[in-house]
Design a protein around this motif. Structure first.
Motif, PDB file in Angstrom:
ATOM      1  N   GLY A  13     134.466  15.492  19.354  1.00 27.78           N
ATOM      2  CA  GLY A  13     135.304  15.852  18.209  1.00 27.78           C
ATOM      3  C   GLY A  13     134.540  16.601  17.144  1.00 27.78           C
ATOM      4  N   SER A  17     134.801  14.379  10.523  1.00 25.78           N
ATOM      5  CA  SER A  17     133.851  13.280  10.702  1.00 25.78           C
ATOM      6  C   SER A  17     132.776  13.625  11.740  1.00 25.78           C
ATOM      7  N   GLU A  38     134.484  19.500  21.911  1.00 28.10           N
ATOM      8  CA  GLU A  38     135.724  19.616  21.138  1.00 28.10           C
ATOM      9  C   GLU A  38     136.789  20.315  21.983  1.00 28.10           C
ATOM     10  N   ALA A  39     137.980  19.716  21.994  1.00 28.30           N
ATOM     11  CA  ALA A  39     139.082  20.293  22.770  1.00 28.30           C
ATOM     12  C   ALA A  39     139.553  21.617  22.170  1.00 28.30           C
ATOM     13  N   GLY A  45     139.350  20.219  13.572  1.00 26.69           N
ATOM     14  CA  GLY A  45     140.233  19.091  13.897  1.00 26.69           C
ATOM     15  C   GLY A  45     141.502  19.159  13.060  1.00 26.69           C
ATOM     16  N   ARG A  46     141.800  18.079  12.365  1.00 25.64           N
ATOM     17  CA  ARG A  46     143.008  18.065  11.530  1.00 25.64           C
ATOM     18  C   ARG A  46     142.819  18.834  10.223  1.00 25.64           C
ATOM     19  N   LEU A 149     137.976  16.247  27.022  1.00 29.72           N
ATOM     20  CA  LEU A 149     137.475  15.196  27.911  1.00 29.72           C
ATOM     21  C   LEU A 149     138.615  14.297  28.365  1.00 29.72           C
ATOM     22  N   ARG A 258     156.390  18.244   2.881  1.00 29.38           N
ATOM     23  CA  ARG A 258     155.903  19.251   1.920  1.00 29.38           C
ATOM     24  C   ARG A 258     155.870  20.627   2.562  1.00 29.38           C
ATOM     25  N   ASP A 354     138.780   8.962  10.219  1.00 24.92           N
ATOM     26  CA  ASP A 354     139.543   8.424   9.089  1.00 24.92           C
ATOM     27  C   ASP A 354     140.195   7.089   9.404  1.00 24.92           C
ATOM     28  N   ARG A 363     142.364   9.425   5.277  1.00 27.35           N
ATOM     29  CA  ARG A 363     142.341  10.780   4.687  1.00 27.35           C
ATOM     30  C   ARG A 363     140.979  11.418   4.966  1.00 27.35           C
ATOM     31  N   CYS A 364     140.853  12.666   4.541  1.00 25.26           N
ATOM     32  CA  CYS A 364     139.577  13.384   4.717  1.00 25.26           C
ATOM     33  C   CYS A 364     138.417  12.578   4.124  1.00 25.26           C
TER      34      CYS A 364
HETATM   35  C1  LIG Z   1     149.499  17.632   8.887  1.00 23.83           C
HETATM   36  C2  LIG Z   1     148.372  16.876   8.221  1.00 23.83           C
HETATM   37  C3  LIG Z   1     148.251  16.868   6.848  1.00 23.83           C
HETATM   38  C4  LIG Z   1     147.208  16.177   6.220  1.00 23.83           C
HETATM   39  N1  LIG Z   1     147.063  16.225   4.868  1.00 23.83           N
HETATM   40  C5  LIG Z   1     145.999  15.652   4.271  1.00 23.83           C
HETATM   41  C6  LIG Z   1     145.762  15.828   2.880  1.00 23.83           C
HETATM   42  O1  LIG Z   1     146.521  16.476   2.183  1.00 23.83           O
HETATM   43  N2  LIG Z   1     144.650  15.219   2.340  1.00 23.83           N
HETATM   44  C7  LIG Z   1     143.772  14.476   3.101  1.00 23.83           C
HETATM   45  O2  LIG Z   1     142.760  13.985   2.577  1.00 23.83           O
HETATM   46  N3  LIG Z   1     143.974  14.324   4.416  1.00 23.83           N
HETATM   47  C8  LIG Z   1     145.062  14.887   5.013  1.00 23.83           C
HETATM   48  N4  LIG Z   1     145.257  14.751   6.363  1.00 23.83           N
HETATM   49  C9  LIG Z   1     144.362  13.881   7.116  1.00 23.83           C
HETATM   50  C10 LIG Z   1     143.035  14.579   7.412  1.00 23.83           C
HETATM   51  O3  LIG Z   1     143.301  15.797   8.041  1.00 23.83           O
HETATM   52  C11 LIG Z   1     142.218  13.656   8.303  1.00 23.83           C
HETATM   53  O4  LIG Z   1     142.010  12.418   7.643  1.00 23.83           O
HETATM   54  C12 LIG Z   1     140.842  14.227   8.665  1.00 23.83           C
HETATM   55  O5  LIG Z   1     140.898  15.592   8.936  1.00 23.83           O
HETATM   56  C13 LIG Z   1     140.330  13.431   9.846  1.00 23.83           C
HETATM   57  O6  LIG Z   1     139.120  13.945  10.328  1.00 23.83           O
HETATM   58  P1  LIG Z   1     138.478  13.260  11.610  1.00 23.83           P
HETATM   59  O7  LIG Z   1     137.205  13.919  11.913  1.00 23.83           O
HETATM   60  O8  LIG Z   1     138.472  11.780  11.390  1.00 23.83           O
HETATM   61  O9  LIG Z   1     139.543  13.477  12.783  1.00 23.83           O
HETATM   62  P2  LIG Z   1     140.002  14.829  13.505  1.00 23.83           P
HETATM   63  O10 LIG Z   1     140.046  15.940  12.551  1.00 23.83           O
HETATM   64  O11 LIG Z   1     141.263  14.475  14.212  1.00 23.83           O
HETATM   65  O12 LIG Z   1     138.853  15.109  14.553  1.00 23.83           O
HETATM   66  C14 LIG Z   1     138.837  14.572  15.843  1.00 23.83           C
HETATM   67  C15 LIG Z   1     138.548  15.710  16.808  1.00 23.83           C
HETATM   68  O13 LIG Z   1     138.322  15.159  18.101  1.00 23.83           O
HETATM   69  C16 LIG Z   1     138.854  16.050  19.045  1.00 23.83           C
HETATM   70  N5  LIG Z   1     139.127  15.279  20.248  1.00 23.83           N
HETATM   71  C17 LIG Z   1     139.841  14.129  20.351  1.00 23.83           C
HETATM   72  N6  LIG Z   1     139.899  13.723  21.619  1.00 23.83           N
HETATM   73  C18 LIG Z   1     139.181  14.625  22.337  1.00 23.83           C
HETATM   74  C19 LIG Z   1     138.884  14.751  23.721  1.00 23.83           C
HETATM   75  N7  LIG Z   1     139.348  13.876  24.625  1.00 23.83           N
HETATM   76  N8  LIG Z   1     138.120  15.807  24.117  1.00 23.83           N
HETATM   77  C20 LIG Z   1     137.658  16.713  23.224  1.00 23.83           C
HETATM   78  N9  LIG Z   1     137.937  16.640  21.896  1.00 23.83           N
HETATM   79  C21 LIG Z   1     138.689  15.619  21.473  1.00 23.83           C
HETATM   80  C22 LIG Z   1     140.142  16.560  18.400  1.00 23.83           C
HETATM   81  O14 LIG Z   1     140.536  17.807  18.976  1.00 23.83           O
HETATM   82  C23 LIG Z   1     139.717  16.683  16.946  1.00 23.83           C
HETATM   83  O15 LIG Z   1     139.270  17.986  16.644  1.00 23.83           O
HETATM   84  C24 LIG Z   1     146.290  15.446   7.010  1.00 23.83           C
HETATM   85  C25 LIG Z   1     146.409  15.457   8.407  1.00 23.83           C
HETATM   86  C26 LIG Z   1     147.429  16.168   9.009  1.00 23.83           C
HETATM   87  C27 LIG Z   1     147.522  16.211  10.513  1.00 23.83           C
END
Ligand SMILES: Cc1cc2nc3c(=O)[nH]c(=O)nc-3n(C[C@H](O)[C@H](O)[C@H](O)COP(=O)(O)OP(=O)(O)OC[C@H]3O[C@@H](n4cnc5c(N)ncnc54)[C@H](O)[C@@H]3O)c2cc1C
Length: 382
Positions: A13, A17, A38-39, A45-46, A149, A258, A354, A363-364
């Protein structure tokens, strides 16, 4: 086995994070080899930014449009974020955030946890934040983008990681999952997988801490969002807000959370509508139809809610749909992995994201916080 030497650490990922973990490890002096898997096509990611192959100029922050820090850049996060601020890749959000009433009128925005504290944005786009954190990662870093994966196995203390076809196999001494897809039973229905990959890789009873972690992960529930992306020519209104948050009656009328507005470098406007989930079961069979239904429903909502804006029908007539993106686990809302289960030393697997309990959970901010302790544990284990 592949015959290739295993890397010291595989991070699955490249969201906030996963990339923050790389940056933190480098700051802590980690000198091992790392594979980032990363996929998606790039980091984010998000917090990714959608680019179009057909339209190179278009950039849409189609997930989180900003990062809000409830206590500002506190001491713990400063080492991660200060270099990005100095490089101009993380800047305070200054564009207005307004509310949207049920007739499409702009109003004062209601308070919301995603808008609390200091608001920051990635520059030139949200994906720059994860990209920059990744660039500050360990020197010996191999990136595998576009690799989803599906299989995880563990033999002789080595993790074997592969895609669905077993075309690409990566070996690693330690493993970190930043998303929980490979460890959560939602993949059984949503992707029709016959098993939860991490559960199959380590038999029950082999690592009691991992057993507890997997049980806890299974209890995490997250919301789904269906985000419609639109492209419009240069709009007839200057100084548009960055976000329009639907007030409760507007949410009810249109099923939207939104609207995110993003002026493009060439003056065009990108818009992302964040649509709530209708509750229908999402499976590989049902998804194509659900995507079409969401697109139709949200285009109709867009037509209605913009009818009273200056320019009237221009907004609906000029909008080109770029399709709907489904975010399967957009925000965790129930359950979290306790921090003491983040690192399962006996099997050499850890978790960040998160969905780990702690400040900014869901959240982020929570994604960034989740890597701090894990990086220390990985340093000790190395
Ligand atoms: C529509 C939307 C709006 C949002 N708005 C807000 C906001 O306004 N403010 C805020 O603070 N937060 C917001 N968030 C939440 C915020 O985006 C997340 O909390 C944060 O980006 C999470 O980061 P992360 O690294 O934990 O997870 P992710 O960003 O989900 O990272 C995980 C990564 O792992 C990869 N992955 C997973 N499984 C596999 C696999 N099997 N093989 C290869 N890769 C894989 C995924 O593709 C992804 O890129 C929002 C989220 C969404 C979806």
């Amino acid at each position: 086995m592949t015959g290739m030497a295993p890397v010291d650490l595989a991070v699955v990922g490249a969201g906030l994070s996963g990339c923050a973990l790389l940056s933190r490890l480098a700051q802590r002096g980690f000198d091992g080899s790392v594979a980032l898997i990363e996929a998606g096509r790039g980091p984010g990611g998000r917090t990714a930014t959608r680019r179009s192959r057909r339209d190179e100029g278009l950039r849409l922050d189609h997930g989180a449009p900003l990062l809000n820090l409830s206590a500002g850049i506190e001491k713990e996060l400063a080492p991660l974020l200060q270099p990005l601020i100095e490089a101009g890749q993380l800047q305070r959000e200054t564009r207005p955030l307004l509310g949207l009433d049920h007739q499409g009128g702009w109003a004062e925005s209601a308070a919301h946890p995603l808008l609390s504290g200091q608001l920051w944005r990635g520059v030139p786009e949200m994906a720059a934040i994860a990209g920059s954190l990744m660039a500050h990662g360990p020197a010996e870093l191999q990136c595998h983008f576009g690799l989803r994966l599906r299989w995880i196995e563990r033999h002789g203390g080595i993790w074997l990681l592969a895609d669905a076809e077993h075309n690409q196999v990566i070996e690693a001494r330690r493993l970190v999952l930043s998303g929980n897809l490979l460890a959560h039973p939602r993949s059984l229905a949503m992707l029709a997988w016959p098993d939860v990959p991490l559960r199959s890789a380590v038999a029950c009873g082999e690592d009691l801490q991992l057993d507890q972690a997997l049980a806890s992960i299974a209890g995490i529930e997250a919301t789904v969002r269906w985000n419609l992306m639109l492209s419009l020519p240069s709009p007839p209104v200057a100084d548009l807000p960055r976000q329009l948050w639907c007030l409760p009656e507007a949410q009810q009328r249109w099923g939207l959370e939104r609207l995110v507005l993003q002026t493009q470098a060439d003056g065009r406007l990108g818009v992302v509508l964040h649509g709530f989930d209708g509750g229908e079961a999402i499976t590989p069979e049902s998804q194509p139809l659900l995507l079409q239904q969401q697109e139709r429903r949200q285009l109709e909502a867009w037509r209605e809610l913009t009818a009273s804006w200056p320019g009237g029908e221009w907004w609906a007539e000029q909008a080109e749909s770029l399709g709907v993106m489904r975010w399967g686990a957009s925000l965790p809302i129930l359950g979290a992995l306790p921090q003491h289960l983040q690192w399962c030393g006996a099997s050499g697997v850890g978790f960040c994201g998160d969905w780990i309990a702690g400040p900014g959970y869901g959240r982020c901010e929570g994604a960034l916080h989740s890597v701090l302790k894990l990086a220390d544990q990985l340093m000790e284990a190395n």
